[in-house]
Design an enzyme around this catalytic site. Structure first.
Site, mmCIF file in Angstrom:
data_model
loop_
_atom_site.group_PDB
_atom_site.id
_atom_site.type_symbol
_atom_site.label_atom_id
_atom_site.label_comp_id
_atom_site.label_asym_id
_atom_site.label_seq_id
_atom_site.Cartn_x
_atom_site.Cartn_y
_atom_site.Cartn_z
ATOM 1 N N TYR A 156 0.839 -1.214 0.000
ATOM 2 C CA TYR A 156 0.000 0.000 0.000
ATOM 3 C C TYR A 156 0.872 1.261 0.000
ATOM 4 O O TYR A 156 0.535 2.285 -0.586
ATOM 5 C CB TYR A 156 -0.967 -0.030 1.188
ATOM 6 C CG TYR A 156 -2.215 0.788 0.950
ATOM 7 C CD1 TYR A 156 -3.092 0.478 -0.087
ATOM 8 C CD2 TYR A 156 -2.514 1.891 1.745
ATOM 9 C CE1 TYR A 156 -4.233 1.227 -0.309
ATOM 10 C CE2 TYR A 156 -3.657 2.647 1.523
ATOM 11 C CZ TYR A 156 -4.509 2.306 0.501
ATOM 12 O OH TYR A 156 -5.634 3.059 0.284
ATOM 13 N N LYS A 163 -3.447 8.408 2.556
ATOM 14 C CA LYS A 163 -4.681 8.149 3.322
ATOM 15 C C LYS A 163 -4.554 8.688 4.753
ATOM 16 O O LYS A 163 -5.539 9.119 5.345
ATOM 17 C CB LYS A 163 -5.010 6.653 3.335
ATOM 18 C CG LYS A 163 -5.460 6.095 1.996
ATOM 19 C CD LYS A 163 -6.752 6.719 1.489
ATOM 20 C CE LYS A 163 -7.363 5.930 0.344
ATOM 21 N NZ LYS A 163 -8.468 6.648 -0.327
HETATM 22 P P1 NAD Z 1 -12.675 2.795 -8.380
HETATM 23 O O1 NAD Z 1 -11.551 2.577 -9.322
HETATM 24 O O2 NAD Z 1 -13.987 2.238 -8.751
HETATM 25 O O3 NAD Z 1 -12.839 4.334 -8.027
HETATM 26 C C1 NAD Z 1 -11.750 5.224 -7.963
HETATM 27 C C2 NAD Z 1 -12.243 6.516 -8.566
HETATM 28 O O4 NAD Z 1 -11.266 7.549 -8.463
HETATM 29 C C3 NAD Z 1 -12.575 6.351 -10.053
HETATM 30 O O5 NAD Z 1 -13.914 6.716 -10.292
HETATM 31 C C4 NAD Z 1 -11.638 7.325 -10.725
HETATM 32 O O6 NAD Z 1 -12.177 7.917 -11.891
HETATM 33 C C5 NAD Z 1 -11.451 8.351 -9.614
HETATM 34 N N1 NAD Z 1 -10.312 9.223 -9.861
HETATM 35 C C6 NAD Z 1 -8.997 8.882 -9.973
HETATM 36 N N2 NAD Z 1 -8.261 9.975 -10.268
HETATM 37 C C7 NAD Z 1 -9.137 11.024 -10.339
HETATM 38 C C8 NAD Z 1 -8.998 12.407 -10.614
HETATM 39 N N3 NAD Z 1 -7.805 12.964 -10.895
HETATM 40 N N4 NAD Z 1 -10.122 13.197 -10.595
HETATM 41 C C9 NAD Z 1 -11.332 12.657 -10.321
HETATM 42 N N5 NAD Z 1 -11.524 11.357 -10.062
HETATM 43 C C10 NAD Z 1 -10.442 10.549 -10.072
HETATM 44 O O7 NAD Z 1 -12.159 2.165 -6.997
HETATM 45 P P2 NAD Z 1 -12.767 2.205 -5.515
HETATM 46 O O8 NAD Z 1 -12.082 1.099 -4.810
HETATM 47 O O9 NAD Z 1 -14.242 2.265 -5.550
HETATM 48 O O10 NAD Z 1 -12.148 3.557 -4.922
HETATM 49 C C11 NAD Z 1 -12.916 4.570 -4.312
HETATM 50 C C12 NAD Z 1 -12.250 5.043 -3.039
HETATM 51 O O11 NAD Z 1 -12.327 4.004 -2.066
HETATM 52 C C13 NAD Z 1 -10.768 5.390 -3.181
HETATM 53 O O12 NAD Z 1 -10.476 6.526 -2.383
HETATM 54 C C14 NAD Z 1 -10.086 4.168 -2.584
HETATM 55 O O13 NAD Z 1 -8.791 4.458 -2.110
HETATM 56 C C15 NAD Z 1 -11.053 3.881 -1.455
HETATM 57 N N6 NAD Z 1 -10.946 2.545 -0.854
HETATM 58 C C16 NAD Z 1 -10.965 1.439 -1.651
HETATM 59 C C17 NAD Z 1 -10.854 0.198 -1.070
HETATM 60 C C18 NAD Z 1 -10.842 -1.051 -1.933
HETATM 61 O O14 NAD Z 1 -10.350 -2.081 -1.483
HETATM 62 N N7 NAD Z 1 -11.404 -1.019 -3.123
HETATM 63 C C19 NAD Z 1 -10.729 0.058 0.326
HETATM 64 C C20 NAD Z 1 -10.726 1.215 1.100
HETATM 65 C C21 NAD Z 1 -10.822 2.458 0.507
#
Ligand code: NAD
Length: 262
Positions: A156, A163
């Site tokens: 990570y 984060k």
């Molecule tokens: P995802 O890929 O579906 O979503 C990530 C989003 O970030 C996408 O829609 C992408 O277009 C957007 N993004 C990236 N760069 C960008 C920019 N410059 N401007 C605007 N948008 C931008 O993946 P996800 O897992 O649903 O991620 C959503 C959030 O959840 C993130 O912050 C991720 O770190 C967090 N998260 C994910 C997990 C996991 O395991 N999937 C766990 C905890 C937290």
């Protein structure tokens, strides 16, 4: 009538129907919220138009949060449809691939650090600052974070630093806007297979380890996260702010090793 009836919410970060933001949109819609969406990249416009239609919305806005002008434009454009609204979900994260793989120091460069923090951390309070003139009393802001902010999670790496900054911003932002009646929270979600997550090296292994060691013995879903998000965005959570809420099946309370030892 659901507990979000009458609320207008902007959802960022829907990229696929596996996105955490998609699960949040589903739960918020089920509770009666009206939704608008932002995405990044003209090439995704048709896809996001279809997703928005799933939620009876025609409001979609292209916004790269790496650009202050685009953040400002997002809220002025939104205000042409909704002069005021009730909050937003920041479900956005990005780090260059080499910054989320292998040895932390190998992927550490000033540029990778900057990009990860700019897109994944700065953008949340920056969006709040731009949205402030349009936010109703009792508005709620929500972001998505991960345990890698506070523990060593393999691969990570630089994203963990970003984060940690994001989580600190939840607290300082809550203090900055609290007197206006606005709340700010974060959800620390367990690992879920999404496009963003697939960029993290050995993510499949992490999913297995977490499912085995979690008290609920499974990975969480976007529906699990969505339901908690809907609650935090609603007036039912009126006394909750500056908090990180774990939706991780209890994994963060474990030693991280499987409990079913033979
Ligand atoms: P995802 O890929 O579906 O979503 C990530 C989003 O970030 C996408 O829609 C992408 O277009 C957007 N993004 C990236 N760069 C960008 C920019 N410059 N401007 C605007 N948008 C931008 O993946 P996800 O897992 O649903 O991620 C959503 C959030 O959840 C993130 O912050 C991720 O770190 C967090 N998260 C994910 C997990 C996991 O395991 N999937 C766990 C905890 C937290």
């Amino acid at each position: 009538m659901g507990f979000l009836a009458g609320k207008k919410l902007l959802i960022t970060g829907v990229l696929s129907n596996r996105s955490i933001a998609y699960g949040i949109a589903k739960a918020c819609k089920a509770q009666g919220a009206e939704l608008a969406f932002s995405y990044v990249g003209e090439r995704f416009k048709d896809r996001i138009t279809e997703f928005a239609a799933d939620f009876d919305s025609k409001l979609i806005f292209d916004c790269d949060v790496g650009d202050d002008a685009q953040i400002a434009k997002l809220f002025t454009d939104l205000s042409a449809h909704w002069p005021t609204f009730d909050g937003f979900v920041h479900s956005i994260g990005f780090a260059p691939r080499e910054a989320i793989a292998g040895n932390f120091l190998d992927g550490l460069t000033r540029e990778n650090f900057k990009i990860a923090h700019d897109i994944s951390a700065y953008s949340f309070p920056a969006m709040a600052k731009a949205a402030l003139p349009y936010l109703n009393d009792k508005a709620a802001l929500l972001t998505l974070t991960y345990l890698g902010a506070e523990r060593i999670i393999p691969n990570y790496n630089t994203m963990g630093l970003a984060k940690a900054s994001l989580e600190a911003s939840v607290r300082y932002l809550a203090e900055a806007v609290g007197p206006k009646g606005i709340r700010v929270n974060g959800i620390s979600a367990g690992p879920i297979k999404t496009l963003a997550a697939s960029g993290i090296k050995d993510f499949g292994k992490l999913l297995h380890t977490v499912a085995d060691a979690s008290p609920i013995r499974r990975n969480v879903t976007i529906e699990d996260v969505g339901n908690v998000a809907a609650f935090l965005l609603s007036d039912l959570a009126g006394g909750v702010t500056a908090e990180i809420t774990y939706v991780d099946g209890g994994y963060s309370q474990t030693m991280g090793v499987t409990t079913d030892l033979a």
